[in-house]
Write a protein that holds these residues in place. Structure first.
Motif, PDB file in Angstrom:
ATOM      1  N   PHE A  42      65.203 -11.983  39.969  1.00  0.00           N
ATOM      2  CA  PHE A  42      65.834 -13.219  40.406  1.00  0.00           C
ATOM      3  C   PHE A  42      65.001 -14.418  39.989  1.00  0.00           C
ATOM      4  O   PHE A  42      63.797 -14.295  39.747  1.00  0.00           O
ATOM      5  N   SER A  43      65.623 -15.583  40.039  1.00  0.00           N
ATOM      6  CA  SER A  43      64.869 -16.831  39.932  1.00  0.00           C
ATOM      7  C   SER A  43      64.291 -17.085  41.325  1.00  0.00           C
ATOM      8  O   SER A  43      64.799 -16.547  42.321  1.00  0.00           O
ATOM      9  N   SER A  45      64.687 -19.623  43.121  1.00  0.00           N
ATOM     10  CA  SER A  45      65.771 -20.214  43.903  1.00  0.00           C
ATOM     11  C   SER A  45      66.704 -19.137  44.446  1.00  0.00           C
ATOM     12  O   SER A  45      67.098 -19.166  45.616  1.00  0.00           O
ATOM     13  N   GLU A  46      67.068 -18.164  43.607  1.00  0.00           N
ATOM     14  CA  GLU A  46      67.925 -17.069  44.064  1.00  0.00           C
ATOM     15  C   GLU A  46      67.227 -16.239  45.131  1.00  0.00           C
ATOM     16  O   GLU A  46      67.860 -15.781  46.090  1.00  0.00           O
ATOM     17  N   GLN A  47      65.916 -16.039  44.987  1.00  0.00           N
ATOM     18  CA  GLN A  47      65.166 -15.273  45.986  1.00  0.00           C
ATOM     19  C   GLN A  47      65.167 -15.993  47.326  1.00  0.00           C
ATOM     20  O   GLN A  47      65.346 -15.374  48.367  1.00  0.00           O
ATOM     21  N   ILE A  48      64.986 -17.297  47.294  1.00  0.00           N
ATOM     22  CA  ILE A  48      65.015 -18.076  48.542  1.00  0.00           C
ATOM     23  C   ILE A  48      66.394 -17.957  49.187  1.00  0.00           C
ATOM     24  O   ILE A  48      66.504 -17.744  50.396  1.00  0.00           O
ATOM     25  N   ARG A  49      67.462 -18.048  48.386  1.00  0.00           N
ATOM     26  CA  ARG A  49      68.815 -17.903  48.925  1.00  0.00           C
ATOM     27  C   ARG A  49      69.000 -16.517  49.545  1.00  0.00           C
ATOM     28  O   ARG A  49      69.614 -16.382  50.607  1.00  0.00           O
ATOM     29  N   THR A  50      68.448 -15.483  48.890  1.00  0.00           N
ATOM     30  CA  THR A  50      68.540 -14.126  49.419  1.00  0.00           C
ATOM     31  C   THR A  50      67.809 -14.017  50.753  1.00  0.00           C
ATOM     32  O   THR A  50      68.341 -13.465  51.723  1.00  0.00           O
ATOM     33  N   THR A  56      74.388 -15.609  46.460  1.00  0.00           N
ATOM     34  CA  THR A  56      73.740 -15.888  45.180  1.00  0.00           C
ATOM     35  C   THR A  56      74.738 -15.643  44.059  1.00  0.00           C
ATOM     36  O   THR A  56      75.756 -14.995  44.262  1.00  0.00           O
ATOM     37  N   SER A  57      74.419 -16.140  42.900  1.00  0.00           N
ATOM     38  CA  SER A  57      75.274 -15.963  41.736  1.00  0.00           C
ATOM     39  C   SER A  57      75.300 -14.489  41.361  1.00  0.00           C
ATOM     40  O   SER A  57      74.262 -13.850  41.254  1.00  0.00           O
ATOM     41  N   LYS A  58      76.469 -13.969  41.147  1.00  0.00           N
ATOM     42  CA  LYS A  58      76.601 -12.559  40.767  1.00  0.00           C
ATOM     43  C   LYS A  58      76.593 -12.394  39.252  1.00  0.00           C
ATOM     44  O   LYS A  58      76.564 -11.294  38.753  1.00  0.00           O
ATOM     45  N   ARG A  59      76.629 -13.506  38.531  1.00  0.00           N
ATOM     46  CA  ARG A  59      76.621 -13.425  37.075  1.00  0.00           C
ATOM     47  C   ARG A  59      75.262 -12.944  36.596  1.00  0.00           C
ATOM     48  O   ARG A  59      74.224 -13.439  37.050  1.00  0.00           O
ATOM     49  N   PRO A  60      75.243 -11.985  35.685  1.00  0.00           N
ATOM     50  CA  PRO A  60      73.954 -11.569  35.141  1.00  0.00           C
ATOM     51  C   PRO A  60      73.348 -12.711  34.333  1.00  0.00           C
ATOM     52  O   PRO A  60      74.051 -13.433  33.634  1.00  0.00           O
ATOM     53  N   LYS A  61      72.069 -12.894  34.485  1.00  0.00           N
ATOM     54  CA  LYS A  61      71.390 -13.961  33.768  1.00  0.00           C
ATOM     55  C   LYS A  61      70.571 -13.357  32.646  1.00  0.00           C
ATOM     56  O   LYS A  61      69.980 -12.296  32.788  1.00  0.00           O
TER      57      LYS A  61
END
Length: 106
Positions: A42-43, A45-50, A56-61
């Motif tokens: 994760f980024s 930011s995504e980790q904080i959201r988790t 979180t965005s489900k799109r693969p990055k």
């Protein structure tokens, strides 16, 4: 007078209304969250959201590293690689080779 938002921008309305929140916290806590994010793919930011239980965005990055290079940086790198500053694609290839070499030789 209310202006209608063009159709192609409608999907961006929510993002425009979002507010970025910065956290000033102990360096050890920040590092721990960054490590968790890296291990989870994760980024930060995504980790904080988790952690906060937010979606979180489900799109693969596409995993990638970035660096900002100024014209002066390109000039220095061009000199290092015996190229001209306008050969940016070749400079990028050489940079990637140097990064791989740095990790492989550790």
């Amino acid at each position: 007078m209310s202006r209608k938002i063009p159709e192609k921008w409608q999907s961006s309305v929510k993002a425009v209304k979002a507010v970025q929140v910065a956290f000033d916290m102990d360096e050890k806590i920040q590092l721990a969250i960054r490590k968790e994010a890296l291990e989870a793919g994760f980024s930060p930011s995504e980790q904080i959201r988790t952690i906060l239980g937010l979606p979180t965005s489900k799109r693969p990055k596409r995993p990638r590293l970035t660096v900002s290079l100024s014209p002066d940086d390109y000039a220095l790198l061009a000199d290092k690689y015996d190229l001209t500053p306008d050969q940016q694609l070749e400079i990028k290839k050489r940079l990637m080779d140097d990064l791989v070499k740095h990790i492989v030789e550790k």
